[in-house]
Scaffold this motif. Sequence first.
Motif, PDB file in Angstrom:
ATOM      1  N   LYS A  12       2.228   1.750  -3.378  1.00  0.00           N
ATOM      2  CA  LYS A  12       1.204   2.126  -4.368  1.00  0.00           C
ATOM      3  C   LYS A  12       0.658   3.529  -4.162  1.00  0.00           C
ATOM      4  CE  LYS A  12      -1.773  -1.219  -3.926  1.00  0.00           C
ATOM      5  NZ  LYS A  12      -2.892  -2.148  -4.113  1.00  0.00           N
ATOM      6  N   TYR A  13       0.397   3.869  -2.882  1.00  0.00           N
ATOM      7  CA  TYR A  13      -0.352   5.107  -2.651  1.00  0.00           C
ATOM      8  C   TYR A  13       0.516   6.292  -2.228  1.00  0.00           C
ATOM      9  CZ  TYR A  13      -4.187   1.839  -2.879  1.00  0.00           C
ATOM     10  OH  TYR A  13      -5.049   0.876  -3.297  1.00  0.00           O
ATOM     11  N   GLY A  52      -7.429  -5.446   1.117  1.00  0.00           N
ATOM     12  CA  GLY A  52      -6.126  -5.633   1.774  1.00  0.00           C
ATOM     13  C   GLY A  52      -6.148  -5.314   3.267  1.00  0.00           C
ATOM     14  N   LEU A  53      -6.675  -4.153   3.636  1.00  0.00           N
ATOM     15  CA  LEU A  53      -6.633  -3.771   5.054  1.00  0.00           C
ATOM     16  C   LEU A  53      -7.673  -4.536   5.868  1.00  0.00           C
ATOM     17  CD1 LEU A  53      -5.937   0.076   4.805  1.00  0.00           C
ATOM     18  CD2 LEU A  53      -4.345  -1.759   5.411  1.00  0.00           C
ATOM     19  N   ASN A  92       0.837  -1.210   0.000  1.00  0.00           N
ATOM     20  CA  ASN A  92       0.000   0.000   0.000  1.00  0.00           C
ATOM     21  C   ASN A  92       0.868   1.255   0.000  1.00  0.00           C
ATOM     22  OD1 ASN A  92      -2.484  -1.185  -0.078  1.00  0.00           O
ATOM     23  ND2 ASN A  92      -2.959  -0.917   2.087  1.00  0.00           N
ATOM     24  N   ASP A 110       5.150   6.170   5.303  1.00  0.00           N
ATOM     25  CA  ASP A 110       5.420   6.736   3.986  1.00  0.00           C
ATOM     26  C   ASP A 110       5.311   8.251   4.058  1.00  0.00           C
ATOM     27  OD1 ASP A 110       2.738   7.768   3.215  1.00  0.00           O
ATOM     28  OD2 ASP A 110       2.148   5.661   3.299  1.00  0.00           O
ATOM     29  N   GLY A 158      -5.824  -2.551  -6.966  1.00  0.00           N
ATOM     30  CA  GLY A 158      -6.378  -2.797  -5.628  1.00  0.00           C
ATOM     31  C   GLY A 158      -7.723  -3.514  -5.667  1.00  0.00           C
ATOM     32  N   THR A 159      -8.006  -4.229  -4.591  1.00  0.00           N
ATOM     33  CA  THR A 159      -9.309  -4.896  -4.480  1.00  0.00           C
ATOM     34  C   THR A 159     -10.139  -4.259  -3.374  1.00  0.00           C
ATOM     35  OG1 THR A 159      -8.411  -6.427  -2.843  1.00  0.00           O
ATOM     36  CG2 THR A 159      -8.348  -7.142  -5.148  1.00  0.00           C
ATOM     37  N   GLY A 160      -9.495  -3.452  -2.541  1.00  0.00           N
ATOM     38  CA  GLY A 160     -10.219  -2.851  -1.411  1.00  0.00           C
ATOM     39  C   GLY A 160     -10.357  -3.826  -0.250  1.00  0.00           C
ATOM     40  N   ARG A 177     -12.374   2.165  -0.085  1.00  0.00           N
ATOM     41  CA  ARG A 177     -11.181   2.838  -0.596  1.00  0.00           C
ATOM     42  C   ARG A 177     -11.408   4.337  -0.542  1.00  0.00           C
ATOM     43  NH1 ARG A 177     -13.339  -1.253  -4.395  1.00  0.00           N
ATOM     44  NH2 ARG A 177     -11.611  -2.053  -5.602  1.00  0.00           N
ATOM     45  N   VAL A 178     -10.301   5.071  -0.378  1.00  0.00           N
ATOM     46  CA  VAL A 178     -10.428   6.529  -0.358  1.00  0.00           C
ATOM     47  C   VAL A 178     -10.812   6.989  -1.756  1.00  0.00           C
ATOM     48  CG1 VAL A 178      -9.186   8.694   0.015  1.00  0.00           C
ATOM     49  CG2 VAL A 178      -8.764   6.739   1.514  1.00  0.00           C
ATOM     50  N   SER A 228      -7.515   3.204  -6.642  1.00  0.00           N
ATOM     51  CA  SER A 228      -7.203   1.855  -6.143  1.00  0.00           C
ATOM     52  C   SER A 228      -7.284   0.844  -7.289  1.00  0.00           C
ATOM     53  CB  SER A 228      -8.175   1.498  -5.015  1.00  0.00           C
ATOM     54  OG  SER A 228      -8.293   0.115  -4.885  1.00  0.00           O
TER      55      SER A 228
HETATM   56  N1  LIG Z   1      -0.153   4.209   2.647  1.00  0.00           N
HETATM   57  C1  LIG Z   1      -1.324   4.708   2.203  1.00  0.00           C
HETATM   58  N2  LIG Z   1      -1.428   5.992   1.797  1.00  0.00           N
HETATM   59  C2  LIG Z   1      -2.597   6.504   1.359  1.00  0.00           C
HETATM   60  N3  LIG Z   1      -3.735   5.793   1.258  1.00  0.00           N
HETATM   61  C3  LIG Z   1      -3.701   4.503   1.649  1.00  0.00           C
HETATM   62  C4  LIG Z   1      -2.503   3.894   2.142  1.00  0.00           C
HETATM   63  N4  LIG Z   1      -2.786   2.605   2.456  1.00  0.00           N
HETATM   64  C5  LIG Z   1      -4.090   2.426   2.173  1.00  0.00           C
HETATM   65  N5  LIG Z   1      -4.637   3.555   1.684  1.00  0.00           N
HETATM   66  C6  LIG Z   1      -6.050   3.762   1.295  1.00  0.00           C
HETATM   67  O1  LIG Z   1      -6.805   2.725   1.900  1.00  0.00           O
HETATM   68  C7  LIG Z   1      -7.582   2.049   0.913  1.00  0.00           C
HETATM   69  C8  LIG Z   1      -7.800   0.614   1.337  1.00  0.00           C
HETATM   70  O2  LIG Z   1      -6.593  -0.113   1.286  1.00  0.00           O
HETATM   71  P1  LIG Z   1      -6.675  -1.676   1.001  1.00  0.00           P
HETATM   72  O3  LIG Z   1      -7.690  -2.263   1.882  1.00  0.00           O
HETATM   73  O4  LIG Z   1      -5.284  -2.211   1.052  1.00  0.00           O
HETATM   74  O5  LIG Z   1      -7.265  -1.740  -0.464  1.00  0.00           O
HETATM   75  P2  LIG Z   1      -6.595  -1.578  -1.900  1.00  0.00           P
HETATM   76  O6  LIG Z   1      -5.118  -1.334  -1.718  1.00  0.00           O
HETATM   77  O7  LIG Z   1      -6.855  -2.855  -2.577  1.00  0.00           O
HETATM   78  O8  LIG Z   1      -7.308  -0.438  -2.526  1.00  0.00           O
HETATM   79  C9  LIG Z   1      -6.813   2.224  -0.359  1.00  0.00           C
HETATM   80  O9  LIG Z   1      -7.654   2.106  -1.492  1.00  0.00           O
HETATM   81  C10 LIG Z   1      -6.273   3.641  -0.205  1.00  0.00           C
HETATM   82  O10 LIG Z   1      -7.285   4.545  -0.566  1.00  0.00           O
END
Ligand SMILES: Nc1ncnc2c1ncn2[C@@H]1O[C@H](COP(=O)(O)OP(=O)(O)O)[C@@H](O)[C@H]1O
Length: 438
Positions: free
Chosen positions: A317-318, A381-382, A314, A347, A377-379, A366-367, A372
């Motif tokens: 990617k983000y 992960g967390l 993450n 980060d 992304g699948t939404g 997801r934000v 994503s």
């Molecule tokens: N390090 C990060 N910085 C900014 N936004 C993040 C970060 N990690 C996660 N996010 C936000 O949280 C959302 C959910 O993350 P996650 O459940 O891993 O889903 P995915 O990565 O598949 O979109 C992401 O879509 C992103 O919007």
Amino acid sequence: MLVAAGLMPAWAAVGAASVLVVLRLVALRFARPPDTGTQVGEADALAERHSTLAQLAATAGGREEASQLLSAVAATLPDPFMVLDAHGIVILCNEHAVSAFEVDPTGQHISAAIRAPAILEAVEQVSETGEAQRVDYERRVPVERRFEAFVAAIPKAPPARGGTLGSPALLLLLRDLTRQHQVERMRADFVANASHELRTPLASVLGFIETLQGAARDDAKARAQFLELMRAQAERMSRLIDDLLSLSRIELNVHLRPTDTVDLGKAVRHVVEFLEPLARERGATLELSLSDGEVFVKGDRDELVQVFQNLIENAIKYAGSGGRIEIFAETSGTARGESTVSLSVRDHGPGIPAEHIPRLTERFYRVNVQDSRSKGGTGLGLAIVKHILNRHRGKLVVKSEVGVGSVFTARLPLAAPDSVAQPEHKAPNNRPKAKINQ
Ligand SMILES: Nc1ncnc2c1ncn2[C@@H]1O[C@H](COP(=O)(O)OP(=O)(O)O)[C@@H](O)[C@H]1O
Ligand SMILES: [Mg+2]
């Protein structure tokens, strides 16, 4: 507020035999096979407690003891409970009833507390026929709540129709199903979301196939381009299915504590090595700083690898290109004398607005959905991270500031020193399972 304490004189005259009957009805009510495992346990415990109390009632003999006993039982019950006379006047109720209806209906007609026609009808019918009834009851204001009402005539009480005012004739129990309904709704939403997430790439693959069979049939360049797009969509579906399966496997095992002893540093180094190429490709650098000493946690190595991989991936990617991603561990003691290790991924990316932070671990949240998706992304992960950490009695802590960056911390209890003798029961070449989304 009377609340199961000051019983009316006629009620006090009932004696131990009637109390015994009421207790049996209560126990019977809870002995009904409920829908979930936890409730079965609760129901058993309650039935057992009530049968013990009923035995006490039988031996108590005296009226005073009997009425006190019933008051105590009413107060102990976890749900709203009322005893009515033959005219529908509430002669006893517990605190749960008072808080559910926001009024103490003691001494008043049941309709002062409950306006639901279904329940009032049930009360009337049970008075007339003596046959117990179950009715669903939904209250919408001030907050939505759902109950199942159980109305029964109290055997050996004076016949309801000719019953005197103030004699116990009926009991009314409400089981709060609000939480259960919320869970059911969440499950339904989850299925709808998962289907939607799968349908979107599937529709696009079908669209490409149609084009390839029609307009682009003889266009070699378009064919190559469409096949590439179809591959990306198929990979997206495959990632989604992998994540869904991970989630359901973790949920199935959530009550089983992991038993292996995992060398945390080794697992993190392994993930960092694995993600190094992706970081390079995105212009990010991974900076790992772990102390020299070994840190062990009781855990499932593959699941912990998945946690670190999701968090670091993450960040890559983000957090925007060219960023530094710091990965560091700290150990500390808790108030309860346990020691924990916190593995943080920091980060220096765009950060996350505060209102999104509490929802990040919800499935499919997801934000920015497009962002994503475009990053594979699948939404989920967390959500997976949260479930794995729950299973490990750990916790995810997210701190983020817009324009500054984010820190995702996985906190885990350290393994007890005596369990560290044989670390890492798994094969050392265990690769992280999840694919990296390019
Ligand atoms: N390090 C990060 N910085 C900014 N936004 C993040 C970060 N990690 C996660 N996010 C936000 O949280 C959302 C959910 O993350 P996650 O459940 O891993 O889903 P995915 O990565 O598949 O979109 C992401 O879509 C992103 O919007
Ligand atoms: Mg992710």
